[in-house]
Design an enzyme around this catalytic site. Structure first.
Site, PDB file in Angstrom:
ATOM      1  N   GLN A  76      -7.769 -25.990  36.853  1.00  0.00           N
ATOM      2  CA  GLN A  76      -7.529 -24.782  37.636  1.00  0.00           C
ATOM      3  C   GLN A  76      -8.842 -24.139  38.098  1.00  0.00           C
ATOM      4  O   GLN A  76      -8.806 -23.166  38.840  1.00  0.00           O
ATOM      5  CB  GLN A  76      -6.741 -23.769  36.789  1.00  0.00           C
ATOM      6  CG  GLN A  76      -5.391 -24.282  36.322  1.00  0.00           C
ATOM      7  CD  GLN A  76      -4.670 -23.343  35.370  1.00  0.00           C
ATOM      8  OE1 GLN A  76      -4.165 -23.778  34.342  1.00  0.00           O
ATOM      9  NE2 GLN A  76      -4.600 -22.048  35.689  1.00  0.00           N
TER      10      GLN A  76
ATOM     11  N   ARG B 154       0.901 -18.451  31.635  1.00  0.00           N
ATOM     12  CA  ARG B 154       1.269 -17.731  32.850  1.00  0.00           C
ATOM     13  C   ARG B 154       1.134 -16.220  32.684  1.00  0.00           C
ATOM     14  O   ARG B 154       2.056 -15.457  32.970  1.00  0.00           O
ATOM     15  CB  ARG B 154       2.699 -18.097  33.256  1.00  0.00           C
ATOM     16  CG  ARG B 154       3.015 -17.738  34.697  1.00  0.00           C
ATOM     17  CD  ARG B 154       4.352 -18.279  35.121  1.00  0.00           C
ATOM     18  NE  ARG B 154       4.572 -17.968  36.518  1.00  0.00           N
ATOM     19  CZ  ARG B 154       5.354 -18.675  37.318  1.00  0.00           C
ATOM     20  NH1 ARG B 154       5.989 -19.737  36.871  1.00  0.00           N
ATOM     21  NH2 ARG B 154       5.524 -18.325  38.568  1.00  0.00           N
ATOM     22  N   CYS B 155      -0.025 -15.796  32.161  1.00  0.00           N
ATOM     23  CA  CYS B 155      -0.268 -14.351  32.144  1.00  0.00           C
ATOM     24  C   CYS B 155      -1.757 -14.107  32.166  1.00  0.00           C
ATOM     25  O   CYS B 155      -2.539 -14.960  31.805  1.00  0.00           O
ATOM     26  CB  CYS B 155       0.364 -13.675  30.937  1.00  0.00           C
ATOM     27  SG  CYS B 155      -0.559 -13.810  29.419  1.00  0.00           S
TER      28      CYS B 155
ATOM     29  N   GLU C  64       2.313 -13.817  37.687  1.00  0.00           N
ATOM     30  CA  GLU C  64       2.559 -13.761  36.245  1.00  0.00           C
ATOM     31  C   GLU C  64       3.331 -12.535  35.796  1.00  0.00           C
ATOM     32  O   GLU C  64       3.722 -12.451  34.627  1.00  0.00           O
ATOM     33  CB  GLU C  64       1.206 -13.822  35.529  1.00  0.00           C
ATOM     34  CG  GLU C  64       0.457 -15.087  35.880  1.00  0.00           C
ATOM     35  CD  GLU C  64      -1.024 -15.046  35.530  1.00  0.00           C
ATOM     36  OE1 GLU C  64      -1.589 -16.098  35.255  1.00  0.00           O
ATOM     37  OE2 GLU C  64      -1.611 -13.952  35.544  1.00  0.00           O
TER      38      GLU C  64
END
Lengths: 169, 791
Positions: B225, B375-376, B745
């Site tokens: 990423q 996902r945060c 998110e």
């Protein structure tokens, strides 16, 4: 390890490949034939990213051997579009934002295509059950269900119903 | 409640249009290009031998049987890497972790050796016959026991280390908070555990490393990423063996989901690179699902004792959180350097509290290193879950409706920008409006009446609310860096002579749709149709430097950079237009796509005409061309928010929780593509549902992983996932160039407490105060049994 000759058709083309007896079908498709649209997400039949059609039936190609495809007719995601035109399921996924990272998408569309070939007007519950062997981490499935409903309407040219969805169970 | 940016035509397709995604045609036709799809001539395969023990000495490694297999070229061990001082590497938190062990293993599934072979099956054959002799060591699984004085010290590699404590961090004023608690009418206290989970993106991690000896150039196709940061890390880690940053190219091709799990550098990447350098051929490594779940970075694993204070009429006054973070054997989180517990001090949430004190201690255990996000943004889910659970407990404790308690304590919209007691400056918000909208959509009052009727009949129905505040878009360079690299991000736009453009970014989409949304930003700013804007990311040889995509930072940082770069281009375009039309610059008016002479609508030049002039008829003395680069350093973070309401029915016989309805009202500021925002929220909600009801990675006392395959780790299918109902409010960010906040998110952060609160709400009258997630049928059934409901 000894190689065996395996003959099958894939996306309408006859192929004769050399495969070890232990070679998984998905590796034959991806590596021997270079059709990399079929993905591997778990190697244990849980995620469905490797779903293809074997004589029209959806199967998980990560848990079949290549030699088991002898004499069969295979279809992969590369075989869905005809003459560069997306099939209704592909079109539905694009229109309804049924994909994000795209990794589960080929397997999901193969399952959906098989469903719509066998069930004319699946209910939302039937759609959700049909794709329950295909995991998606990105979309939350809502738009995948809509994409399949779009394809169903397109294939059967029924008027669009109200876009009301019931919850999954 | 509406966007504060002008709407372009559908032909331009700027912000606010639900444009179909530009990246989809290749994905739909099986033409995506993921890491495993990369095949190079002469490429070798790597398979990894992993430890069956959670803590053990390595007595010996015998690779002779593996090396005897035709096609096995090498077996690489820690001793081989030690010769190059590459057996350890830094984590993103400036801790260290092993690439391959020399003397002992620290967790089950840790890499022990790597087999390089001509074929994936032969590599696996080799890995199966590498004989490793182990001598078991005492295992530390429980982080509380890890901190006891008699616990075995795990990191004996660290000179002088006498315990398993990693860090202590705190925020807020302890004395002021203590006084507020002493003065409070009501105090509620609860232990809350947020378990270890795994992002389980459907694509696992892997790479193809290719070292070209004649040029000394290393190219790595990699599931990352953050390709630019990875390039720098590689240069820093392997500089001493001759890898220089200009000779390293990281390519992050299509990525099959990231969610934070593809931020770290895993040992497998480094071993594959080392193997390619040593052997001189390309090496491919693709982990399988069990390796992915058992060895890659986990998320969460926060043990918290939380307290919340209030007046008897429901005015919240203070909170106190004390947290123990289980990091496994190394702190391999991916937080900004200054924040070992991430942005956990957003934990005062959406409420106007006068005092707060929060402290976090990190502990080493014999588990895989971490923890990354799921996902945060950094530790925001942990913060939101804890405050939202505590607010619900307080509401029930004082007999106040949870919605009413929230409404009474929300930060008022005219308090923004709002300085929180823990130091953040919230940019904008209207929390009352979002909760009211969610209540109206779901029919809150009717549901409460229905609940009373059902309770009278002995049925268990619950309603749960979560009114979360996110903190994303890291971040301002004065406070935010990773390994010293400031957390700006970038965009470079080049407009070609025919008025088409290419735009490159330092971020990397993993499904978020950047090829579409970034093109829409450029279209909005320049009026060039989004169809004519090609977006590229992920190749460090071509894209401008950036810190990558995670923590919902792409729109707040690179998206902002795109607007700023486009505005530089527009400024130059104005000069060129003025020159070509022989008018003064100030006589020109801009609308997306053209400059018009004021008062003369017939006299205009389109952006396409201006682009052509930039290469064919530019003013003397001006540089030719039409391009710009911008590195955007955000002045503040952004604070998306929302209110979620969940309705559950619980089967008293089985403990099964059924999510009947879930309404999500999100506010992410101005919206680039409503269709994509909705999709992001759907996905986020599903990744909020998953750990609430299904997912957990736990360990037995011997350190065996109990959630290490898709048999045990239950990623929800379409059958378990409800049909999400979404809506929005729009409160633009005042400091972002186009008022956006980020959204990828929010739903993962906001959903778990709504579900957990609904379950406890259904059972509170039985005396149930709290249940830790995941609220599995067996766990809920035991709670029901313990409260005399079921047998």
């Amino acid at each position: 390890m000894a190689l065996r000759t395996v003959n099958f058709t894939i996306n309408g083309e006859a192929k004769s490949v050399q495969a070890e007896s232990r070679q998984l079908l998905v590796h034959c498709i991806r590596e021997t034939l270079g059709l990399t649209g079929t993905h591997v997400g778990c190697e244990t039949s849980h995620c469905g990213a490797c779903t293809i059609h074997l004589d029209g039936e959806p199967v998980k190609s990560c848990t079949m051997f290549a030699v088991q495809a002898e004499g069969k007719s295979l279809t992969t995601v590369e075989g869905l579009a005809v003459g560069g035109t997306l099939n209704p399921v592909q079109e539905g996924f694009w229109e309804e934002h049924g994909l994000q990272c795209g990794f589960c998408t080929p397997g999901m569309m193969m399952t959906a295509t098989a469903l719509l070939r066998t069930v004319n007007e699946p209910t939302e519950t039937e759609i959700r059950e049909a794709i329950s062997g295909n995991l998606c981490r990105c979309t939350g499935y809502v738009n995948i269900v809509k994409a399949i409903q779009y394809a169903q309407r397109k294939m059967h040219a029924t008027p669009a119903p109200e876009a009301v969805l019931q919850g999954g169970d | 409640m509406t966007q504060t940016i002008p709407m372009t035509s559908a032909a331009i397709g700027g912000m606010g249009h639900s444009m179909k995604r530009k990246e989809d045609p290749r994905f739909l036709q099986g033409k995506g290009n993921y890491v495993e799809d990369v095949n190079l001539p002469g490429m070798l395969w790597m398979d990894i031998v992993r430890s069956p023990y959670a803590h053990a000495k390595i007595v010996s490694i015998d690779a002779s049987k593996a090396l005897a297999i035709p096609g096995v070229l090498a077996v690489i061990t820690g001793k081989d890497l030690e010769a190059y001082n590459l057996h350890w590497m830094p984590t993103l938190m400036s801790d260290t972790q092993m690439v391959l062990p020399v003397d002992k293993v620290m967790y089950q599934a840790q890499e022990v050796a790597a087999v390089i072979a001509t074929d994936r099956y032969i590599a696996a054959d080799g890995a199966a016959v590498v004989d490793v002799e182990y001598e078991e060591l005492p295992v530390v699984v429980d982080p509380f026991k890890a901190l006891l004085p008699d616990a075995p010290v795990l990191r004996t590699d660290k000179p002088g280390k006498t315990d398993n404590h990693i860090f202590h961090w705190e925020a807020g004023d302890a004395a002021v908070t203590d006084k507020a608690f002493a003065d409070a009418d009501v105090v509620v206290k609860q232990d809350i555990y947020i378990p270890r989970i795994h992002v389980a993106s459907i694509e696992t991690c892997g790479c193809v490393a290719s070292f070209e000896k004649t040029e000394g150039k290393l190219t790595v196709w990699m599931t990352t990423q953050a390709p630019h940061a990875i390039r720098t890390v590689f240069a820093l880690v392997a500089g001493h063996v001759g890898l220089s940053e200009e000779k390293i190219r990281i390519i992050s091709p299509d990525i099959g989901g990231g969610f934070g799990g593809k931020v770290p550098v895993y040992p497998g990447y480094v071993i594959a690179v080392a193997a390619s350098v040593l052997i001189g051929k390309p090496v491919k490594w693709i982990e399988d699902r069990m390796e992915n779940l058992q060895a890659d970075s986990f998320a969460r694993d926060y043990h918290t004792t939380a307290e919340l204070a209030a007046t008897k009429d429901g005015k919240l006054t203070a909170l106190r959180f004390k947290t123990l973070a289980d990091h496994g054997y190394a702190d391999a989180a991916a937080n900004p350097s200054k924040f070992p517990a991430g942005l956990y001090h957003i934990c005062t949430g959406s409420y106007d509290l006068q005092a707060a004190h929060v402290e976090v201690d990190g502990a080493y255990t014999n588990k895989p290193p971490g923890g990354v996000a799921y996902r945060c943004s950094f530790r925001v889910t942990e913060a939101v879950h804890t405050i939202e659970r505590m607010v619900d407990i307080m509401a029930h404790q004082i007999g106040m409706d949870p919605a009413a308690l929230r409404m009474k304590n929300f930060i008022e919209k005219d308090q923004f920008p709002y300085k929180s007691v823990l130091g953040w400056e919230y940019d904008s918000g209207d929390y009352h409006a979002a909760l009211q909208k969610a209540m109206d959509i779901i029919g809150y009052d009717d549901l409460r009446r229905e609940q009373l009727e059902k309770r009278a009949r002995g049925e268990f129905m619950g309603i749960g609310i979560s009114s979360f505040t996110e903190i994303v878009g890291a971040g301002p360079s004065k406070d935010f860096d990773i390994l010293g690299i400031k957390m700006f991000d970038s965009a470079e736009i080049r407009v070609h002579p025919t008025g088409k453009a290419i735009a490159r970014f330092g971020t990397k989409s993993q499904g978020q749709g950047h090829e579409t949304t970034y093109a829409q930003i450029v279209a909005q700013e320049l009026g060039i149709p989004m169809a004519h804007v090609q977006v590229e990311e992920g190749d460090t040889d071509t894209a401008p430097y950036g810190l990558g995509t995670y923590a919902s930072r792409s729109t707040p940082t690179s998206g902002a950079a795109a607007a700023m770069a486009a505005r530089k281009i527009r400024d130059k375009a104005r000069k060129i237009a003025a020159y070509v039309m022989e008018v003064a610059e100030e006589d020109l008016e801009w609308e997306p796509g053209k400059f018009t002479v004021k008062g003369n609508p017939e006299a205009f030049k389109t952006i396409q005409e201006i682009a052509f002039a930039a290469y064919t008829n530019h003013p003397q003395g001006m540089e030719a061309g039409l391009e710009a680069t911008h590195y955007y350093d955000p002045p503040n973070l952004t604070f998306p928010f929302g209110s979620y309401i969940c309705v559950v029915d619980i089967d008293a016989g089985t403990g099964q929780v059924h999510v009947r309805r879930f309404v999500a009202v999100d506010d992410c500021g101005n919206i680039i593509n409503p269709m994509i925002v909705d999709g992001q929220i759907h996905g986020g909600l599903s990744m909020g549902l998953a750990p609430s009801l299904y997912e957990e990675i736990s360990y037995d006392e011997a350190g065996n992983c109990l959630g290490g395959s898709f048999i045990d780790y239950l990623v929800p299918t379409a059958v378990e996932t409800p049909n999400w109902e979404t809506d929005k409010t729009i409160t633009p960010s005042p400091h972002h160039p186009f008022g956006a906040k980020g959204v990828g998110e929010s739903a993962t952060v906001g959903a778990p407490p709504a579900i957990a609160n609904a379950v406890v709400d259904a059972l509170w009258h039985l005396g149930v105060r709290h249940i830790d997630i995941p609220m599995t049928p067996s766990k809920v059934w035991k709670v029901l049994r313990d409260h005399g409901v079921t047998g």
